[in-house]
Design an enzyme around this catalytic site. Sequence first.
Site, short mmCIF file in Angstrom:
data_model
loop_
_atom_site.label_atom_id
_atom_site.label_comp_id
_atom_site.label_asym_id
_atom_site.label_seq_id
_atom_site.Cartn_x
_atom_site.Cartn_y
_atom_site.Cartn_z
NE ARG A 39 -4.29 -1.34 0.09
CZ ARG A 39 -4.48 -2.37 -0.75
NH1 ARG A 39 -3.57 -2.69 -1.65
NH2 ARG A 39 -5.61 -3.06 -0.70
CD GLU A 41 -2.94 3.44 -5.05
OE1 GLU A 41 -4.04 2.97 -5.41
OE2 GLU A 41 -2.02 2.75 -4.62
CG HIS A 58 -3.19 -0.42 -6.69
ND1 HIS A 58 -3.59 0.17 -5.51
CD2 HIS A 58 -3.13 -1.76 -6.42
CE1 HIS A 58 -3.76 -0.76 -4.59
NE2 HIS A 58 -3.50 -1.94 -5.13
#
Length: 337
Positions: free
Chosen positions: A245, A274, A293
Amino acid sequence: MSRASGGRPRVFVARRIPDEGLTRVLAETDADLWTDALPPPRDELLRRVRGVDGVLSLLTDRVDDELLDAAGPQLRVVSNFAVGFDNIDVPACTRRGIPVGNTPGVLTETTADFAFALLMAAVRRIPEGHDYVRAGHWKTWGPMLLLGPDVHHATLGIVGFGRIGKEMAKRAHGFDMTVLVHDAYPPSAEEQAALGVTAVSQDELFARSDMISLHVNLTPDTRHLIDAAALARMKPTAVLVNTSRGPVVDQVALADALRRGVIAAAALDVTDPEPMSPDDPLLALPTCLVVPHIASATHATRGKMAQMAAANLLAGLRGERLPTPVNPEVYDRSRAG
Ligand code: GLV
């Protein structure tokens, strides 16, 4: 807003997920499906969950007391289309007796494949080579062009030795790497021997590893685990890979470390926030590779994740135990209550 029809439970599905799961959800519920490519804005999300029996959320949707209040007391299940669930205030759900599901297991190997691909790309400078060719700089074979270290026989440090970390170790063995691991729950001596890894302290891992791959959950303990002090302990030739993460890495410290040569390179599948802004200083550094991602982004894996997310949602709506609950204590609690 959708309306209950034919007695079917009402659910909000926060994005179009693969048909392997979506088809069942649409067939068995009265679903309000958010079809935009971007996640629902917060106010829209809060409005759309009002009165629903279940929510199928993504890691982009924050599920907290505010959302649970907005949904109302009839909410029976939250199913997250991800293995990570740091977007969900799990204790808040548990307090209300709401089971939360995630999608463990099915993305383990896919994510490890991708972490290893990022490692290879960053160490062997593949994006830099690609940019070089695209920019028209390639004039001849160069004895010194874009040299990098070897991956084979190097030392890999795996921080977080859960399912994905273990798969990463298997891949590393294929490259004859020495594998150091660090985990809050270290593997036993027998397990280390069986898996061909050596458990060490975090500091030792940072100091000895040529490449470091992060596989921890995001928790208050792991937020900014990789800060300026951690980076300073790494080798100047070290390459950092993050598929966990974004907030596990202090990106300001990372940009500074890359600029000053404290470490050699980084490859990030996850960032904080993000999406990463196109103006982010990390994107100006040729030694930092960033992708959006996508570690679990294979057709097969996303299909299996959709199946699991649907199975969790539908089980919760029926009042059955979720196949993969992240807060199984919710069941003990309701038995006790
Ligand atoms: C993706 O990051 C996931 O947690 O599934």
